[in-house]
Design a protein around this motif. Structure first.
Motif, PDB file in Angstrom:
ATOM      1  N   VAL A 138       0.852  -1.200   0.000  1.00 52.72           N
ATOM      2  CA  VAL A 138       0.000   0.000   0.000  1.00 52.72           C
ATOM      3  C   VAL A 138       0.881   1.241   0.000  1.00 52.72           C
ATOM      4  O   VAL A 138       1.583   1.518   0.985  1.00 52.72           O
ATOM      5  N   TRP A 139       0.833   2.012  -1.081  1.00 56.75           N
ATOM      6  CA  TRP A 139       1.669   3.195  -1.262  1.00 56.75           C
ATOM      7  C   TRP A 139       0.969   4.440  -0.732  1.00 56.75           C
ATOM      8  O   TRP A 139      -0.186   4.721  -1.057  1.00 56.75           O
ATOM      9  N   LEU A 140       1.716   5.212   0.086  1.00 60.62           N
ATOM     10  CA  LEU A 140       1.241   6.493   0.603  1.00 60.62           C
ATOM     11  C   LEU A 140       2.111   7.588   0.002  1.00 60.62           C
ATOM     12  O   LEU A 140       3.328   7.593   0.188  1.00 60.62           O
ATOM     13  N   HIS A 141       1.492   8.505  -0.712  1.00 57.26           N
ATOM     14  CA  HIS A 141       2.231   9.499  -1.492  1.00 57.26           C
ATOM     15  C   HIS A 141       2.894  10.554  -0.621  1.00 57.26           C
ATOM     16  O   HIS A 141       2.543  10.752   0.553  1.00 57.26           O
ATOM     17  N   GLY A 142       3.869  11.251  -1.203  1.00 57.56           N
ATOM     18  CA  GLY A 142       4.587  12.306  -0.515  1.00 57.56           C
ATOM     19  C   GLY A 142       3.905  13.654  -0.622  1.00 57.56           C
ATOM     20  O   GLY A 142       2.771  13.778  -1.072  1.00 57.56           O
ATOM     21  N   GLY A 143       4.641  14.697  -0.214  1.00 57.92           N
ATOM     22  CA  GLY A 143       4.077  16.034  -0.160  1.00 57.92           C
ATOM     23  C   GLY A 143       3.724  16.446   1.249  1.00 57.92           C
ATOM     24  O   GLY A 143       2.805  17.241   1.462  1.00 57.92           O
ATOM     25  N   GLY A 144       4.470  15.892   2.222  1.00 59.69           N
ATOM     26  CA  GLY A 144       4.121  16.138   3.610  1.00 59.69           C
ATOM     27  C   GLY A 144       2.718  15.622   3.886  1.00 59.69           C
ATOM     28  O   GLY A 144       2.275  14.625   3.315  1.00 59.69           O
ATOM     29  N   PHE A 145       2.016  16.300   4.768  1.00 58.81           N
ATOM     30  CA  PHE A 145       0.604  16.019   5.015  1.00 58.81           C
ATOM     31  C   PHE A 145      -0.239  17.147   4.416  1.00 58.81           C
ATOM     32  O   PHE A 145      -1.367  17.367   4.834  1.00 58.81           O
ATOM     33  N   SER A 146       0.329  17.834   3.417  1.00 54.50           N
ATOM     34  CA  SER A 146      -0.298  19.050   2.907  1.00 54.50           C
ATOM     35  C   SER A 146      -0.708  18.977   1.449  1.00 54.50           C
ATOM     36  O   SER A 146      -1.703  19.577   1.049  1.00 54.50           O
ATOM     37  N   ILE A 147       0.079  18.294   0.623  1.00 48.72           N
ATOM     38  CA  ILE A 147      -0.206  18.255  -0.806  1.00 48.72           C
ATOM     39  C   ILE A 147       0.031  16.842  -1.327  1.00 48.72           C
ATOM     40  O   ILE A 147       0.541  15.975  -0.619  1.00 48.72           O
ATOM     41  N   GLY A 148      -0.330  16.607  -2.582  1.00 49.07           N
ATOM     42  CA  GLY A 148      -0.021  15.346  -3.225  1.00 49.07           C
ATOM     43  C   GLY A 148      -1.242  14.553  -3.631  1.00 49.07           C
ATOM     44  O   GLY A 148      -2.384  14.900  -3.329  1.00 49.07           O
ATOM     45  N   THR A 149      -0.979  13.459  -4.340  1.00 52.51           N
ATOM     46  CA  THR A 149      -2.040  12.611  -4.860  1.00 52.51           C
ATOM     47  C   THR A 149      -1.509  11.219  -5.145  1.00 52.51           C
ATOM     48  O   THR A 149      -0.316  11.040  -5.417  1.00 52.51           O
ATOM     49  N   ALA A 150      -2.405  10.246  -5.079  1.00 46.95           N
ATOM     50  CA  ALA A 150      -2.067   8.884  -5.481  1.00 46.95           C
ATOM     51  C   ALA A 150      -2.154   8.717  -6.990  1.00 46.95           C
ATOM     52  O   ALA A 150      -1.747   7.692  -7.523  1.00 46.95           O
ATOM     53  N   ASN A 151      -2.679   9.742  -7.675  1.00 45.48           N
ATOM     54  CA  ASN A 151      -2.940   9.655  -9.113  1.00 45.48           C
ATOM     55  C   ASN A 151      -1.739  10.146  -9.908  1.00 45.48           C
ATOM     56  O   ASN A 151      -1.804  11.156 -10.604  1.00 45.48           O
TER      57      ASN A 151
END
Length: 529
Positions: free
Chosen positions: A146-159
């Motif tokens: 299960v991949w959790l994307h980066g960008g802190g806890f502020s930005i980003g997407t699994a897409n």
């Protein structure tokens, strides 16, 4: 260096998290449509059983991409309100197509980067995931990654095409899942002081991820996955999310292993926000919006742009109050993240005596890259190294060019050492350490450089292809057995304070022991772990 000078640099860090490749448009605060289909489509899809999977909410139709079944935008929960845990998915009739990315969270700001309030494809109801699997309904129980994307806890997407799981799934015969969840003010605004409804608001982004893991427990068998063998892995902020799951008792039993790639700083991964800091932040936000406890429900309808603007100012005011150090500058800054509330997050990941109790029995693979930020943020480089420090670098990394000594990372490497050392002190499941040293010609071994190798999404010469196979196989075997290994690697020993066992991952990989202990002590003599 002022934060405004970091904007382009920050974009380099978060490019993998902020790409919107294939993200379908939706308007923030509107529910995600359930892809209704007509009777003819339902009948056709139902008779075409290839790629049709039964979930707890209804039938899903995926696509077959050269032997890997892909399911995009699969809902795992539904958020009908802001700042509260999402509920169960409303069941649908017929067969729902899962061939387009779902919504991602509204995007915030990180490290001074401006907010894009006009982002398309964003929604508070962004609880959806993407799945890649070699087989469905075949009776096999494959490891689930299960991949959790980066960008802190502020930005980003699994897409994100960079994190496409097809090659990883195919090469390792594993099920790969990537998760969208709430971020920034939508995921971590602490309203717990204003009533039971908002008890978990400060950690609601984490409750989304936990809901996704629960969905996996209930449904992944149909996708050829093993719910009793789940590994969560992530880079940067995604790695910090793995640490938050290893800290929360509410996630216990929902996954068995964790992988953290460059996923910690002192205030994001080693520690998170205190209750006092988070409640002060909320008070500032409400004041900026002109909202009082008597009309708190107005928060449900405040525009995204107004909410983000109020939050940005409040984050800075709170950072100034508590003197929270900013990254790479002498300023203060506060970033969004989990809240240590004594319940959902009982403690910080790193405790005085070891590591969070909930993570004791979870094997951990953890590491960082040789340069991380130093090639992109000049102020973080060690530009005036002494001869002793240069010699220590040469001893630590004899295969690296000596001219690169000034670019060795300490900003992330030291917090990672703290985490792995305290986890080893706990005396529970083992810790395996790495440093990724392969260097891009222009950016060195920078932040995120390992991601395409992990996903086996590398194009290039034979050496790079081989390294991608080695790294991805090590991650896969860790997911399968709890011990990282690959054909071209020496035996990977578990890390502890005494042996300092660390795998150097490069076109020529090797296991080393306490290789940079003297170097880190020289460069940051006041840092204790």
């Amino acid at each position: 260096m002022k934060k405004t000078k970091l904007l382009n640099i920050v974009m380099v860090m978060v490019i993998s998290a902020s790409l919107l490749a294939g993200c379908r448009n939706s308007t923030e605060n509107q529910p995600i449509p359930s892809n209704p289909v007509n009777k003819e489509t339902v009948d056709t899809a139902a008779s075409q059983t290839d790629g049709v999977v039964k979930t707890t909410a209804g039938l899903l139709q995926g696509t077959n991409n050269n032997g890997i079944y892909t399911y995009l935008g699969v809902p795992y929960a539904e958020a009908t309100e802001r700042f509260v845990p999402a509920g169960e998915v409303k069941p649908w009739d017929g067969v729902r197509k899962a061939d387009a990315y779902g919504a991602m969270s509204p995007q915030g700001a990180i490290l001074g980067m401006p907010i894009n309030n006009n982002e398309t494809g964003t929604n508070n109801n962004c609880q959806n995931l993407n799945i890649w699997t070699p087989g469905t309904g075949d009776g096999k129980k494959r490891p689930v990654m299960v991949w959790l994307h980066g960008g802190g806890f502020s930005i980003g997407t699994a897409n994100n095409a960079m994190n496409d799981g097809k090659n990883l799934s195919q090469s390792g015969d594993v099920v790969v899942v990537s998760v969208n969840h709430r971020l920034n003010v939508f995921g971590h605004m602490d309203l717990s002081a204003y009533g039971e409804k908002y008890k978990y608001s400060g950690n609601v982004g984490t409750t989304d991820i936990v809901a996704a893991l629960k969905w996996i427990q209930d449904n992944i068998v149909a996708f050829g996955g093993d719910p009793s063998n789940v590994t969560v892995f992530g880079q940067s902020g995604g790695g910090a999310k793995v640490l938050s799951l290893m800290t929360s008792p509410y996630a216990k039993g929902l996954f068995q292993k964790g992988i953290v790639e460059s996923g910690a700083t002192e205030t994001m991964g080693v520690t998170f926000s205190t209750k006092e800091e988070s409640q002060t932040l909320t008070e500032h936000i409400l004041k900026n919006l002109g909202i009082t406890p008597d009309n708190l429900e107005k928060l449900q309808n405040v525009s995204n742009s107004a909410l983000q603007e109020a939050s940005t100012k409040a984050l800075q005011d709170t950072a100034n109050t508590y003197k929270i150090p900013a990254a790479f500058t002498n300023d203060y800054a506060m970033e969004w993240g989990p809240v240590i509330d004594g319940d959902y997050m009982p403690t910080n990941p790193v405790t005085k005596d070891g590591f969070a109790d909930a993570g004791k029995d979870i094997p951990l693979l953890i590491g960082s890259n040789l340069n991380e930020w130093t090639t992109m943020v000049p102020s973080s480089a060690h530009t005036n190294m002494t001869e002793e420090e240069k010699n220590a670098f040469a001893q630590a990394y004899p295969n690296e060019n000596a001219s690169g000594a000034k670019n060795v990372d300490t900003f992330i490497r030291l917090p990672m050492l703290k985490i792995m050392s305290h986890k080893a002190d706990q005396g529970g499941a083992p810790v395996y350490a790495y440093v990724f040293t392969w260097e891009d010609a222009t950016r060195g071994s920078s932040h995120g450089a390992e991601i395409p190798f992990v996903f086996d999404n590398v194009s290039g010469n034979a050496d790079l292809q081989k390294l991608a196979k080695t790294v991805s196989q090590a991650w896969i075997n860790f997911a399968k057995t709890g011990t990282p290994s690959a054909e071209d690697l020496p035996k990977w020993e578990a890390y502890d304070r005494k042996n300092g066992a660390t795998m150097i991952l490069d076109t020529e990989s090797e296991l080393v022991h306490n290789h940079d202990k003297s170097l880190m002590k020289l460069l940051e003599p006041n840092y204790s772990y």
